[in-house]
Design a protein around this motif. Structure first.
Motif: not given
Length: 433
Positions: A163-179
């Motif tokens: 499981a520690t090799f999972m490929e699902t990723r999340a990156i920081r991105e703001a939408h309409h000024g919301e983190a």
């Protein structure tokens, strides 16, 4: 050293039996609900025209049984009193789960979809221990209103035990000024997604493949833009509510984060020992049912004018299975009792190997007992008019899920040989000599 069950526990088992007879058995007998448990069970439970999903009538019946159990004070037994439970211990839960599974198939306990009148609700404790105050209100939504129905998104098409090799990723991105975060990836075996309101999704937010740190959990709305059920995977035991789900540019706000950033693996492992010991007890109970049914049949069946049970070819395999069941029962109860004497952290450090022993051996024993029951019963045992094929098909799954048999044996081996666990220091000192 006292191996007797506490009188209040045996009294509670009798109370559960009385509740089943008074409330659950009549519900199962009404409106031909027996079709969900007799030889028609797989057909009755499965909506073949809807991708193999559970039929609405089947899930509705399970919900009615859970409601009756909740009203009677049984369903939340294992939960803290603050959530309407009885602070049920690991030992009590192990004994109860074995007792119910040893009664065979019925509306009172059908683990194909983790249904039981004495429920197992790991999400409640996960939210209590890791959720922010605003997220903890979801416990009421889940238990009392049914407005919060989470599922678990950990396994991926190319990553299961790793499981520690999972490929699902999340990156920081703001939408309409919301983190917030933008998520991309795929998950497999996302059980219950067809009826879920949210997916507890595990993604990598930092670190490298294989790192334990850097995995973060998010509570992602099941119908958020970019969430798509790609297919329902048909399994050995139908119906299926186990889909492959894709997450394409799914944006969630910062408030969707569940638990600490980068510390999501602790959430995934939070309830693993409790789940494994209860699952082991259920498999032991189902194995006991198969053994006892085989004994009764072998005494009653009289080919060539004498009881089938007089043949050593029938006796000896049952002797071996019964011996294993007796020894396993002692280990499960001792391990569950020891779990009750220590914290979750201590269980991980001091008892994890014993929990794995109980789990992998019980699951294997159940499959062997079901197979032997089929053999002893002959043609009728192979048919769907007996429950052995259903028990086999269901419990065969447990040798893969909740940590595969091989992964659990690997853990036990690592403890035995001192690569991890309490013996590590002793072996390190020996190596210095």
């Amino acid at each position: 050293m006292d191996f007797q069950l506490p009188p209040d526990l045996t009294a509670y088992l009798a109370e559960l039996d009385a509740f089943i007879a008074a409330e659950i058995a009549p519900l199962q007998a009404r409106d031909d609900n027996d079709r969900f448990f007799d030889h028609r069970r797989e057909w009755a439970r499965t909506d073949w025209d809807m991708g193999g999903l559970p039929r609405h009538e089947w899930e509705e019946l399970l919900a009615k049984a859970r409601k009756l159990a909740d009203q009677a004070g049984h369903y939340r037994f294992a939960l803290p009193k603050a959530y309407g439970g009885k602070d049920g211990s690991n030992l009590w839960m192990a004994v109860i789960r074995e007792h119910l599974a040893s009664k065979g198939l019925g509306l009172f306990n059908d683990l194909q979809n983790e249904h039981s009148i004495v429920g197992n609700n790991p999400f409640v404790l996960m939210i209590r221990d890791f959720g922010r105050p605003d997220q903890q209100s979801l416990i009421t939504d889940m238990l009392d209103k049914g407005a919060f129905r989470p599922t678990f998104g950990l396994t991926e098409p190319d990553h299961g035990s790793d499981a520690t090799f999972m490929e699902t990723r999340a990156i920081r991105e703001a939408h309409h000024g919301e983190a917030g975060w933008r998520i991309n990836g795929e998950k497999m075996w996302t059980t219950g997604m067809h009826a879920a309101t949210h997916c507890c999704l595990f993604v990598r937010t930092s670190g490298e493949d294989g790192d334990a740190r850097g995995i973060t959990a998010f509570l992602v709305p099941a119908h958020a833009p970019g969430v798509k059920i790609e297919e329902y995977l048909w399994t050995f035991n139908m119906p299926t509510d186990h889909p492959r789900v894709s997450f394409t540019d799914v944006w969630v706000p910062e408030s969707a984060m569940f638990g600490p950033e980068g510390g999501g693996l602790a959430l995934a492992q939070h309830f693993v020992h409790e789940n494994r010991i209860r699952q082991a007890a259920s498999s032991l109970g189902a194995a006991t049912y198969c053994i006892e049914e085989s004994i009764r049949y072998a005494r009653a069946r009289k080919p060539f004018g004498k009881a089938l049970a007089e043949n050593q070819a029938i006796q000896f395999p049952i002797v071996e299975l019964s011996t294993q069941a007796e020894m396993l029962r002692l280990l499960i109860r001792k391990t569950a009792w020891e779990m009750d004497q220590m914290s979750k952290v201590e269980v991980e450090k001091r008892l994890s190997d014993k929990v794995s022993m109980c789990n992998y051996w019980a699951n294997r024993l159940c499959c062997e007992a079901a197979d032997r029951a089929m053999q002893i019963h002959g043609g009728i045992g192979y048919s769907r008019h007996k429950p052995f094929e259903h028990i086999y098909r269901h419990h065969r799954r447990y040798r893969i899920t909740e940590g595969s048999e091989e992964i659990q044996m690997r853990k036990v081996a690592a403890w035995l040989f001192g690569y991890i666990g309490p013996r590590k220091q002793a072996f390190a000192d020996m190596d210095k000599v």
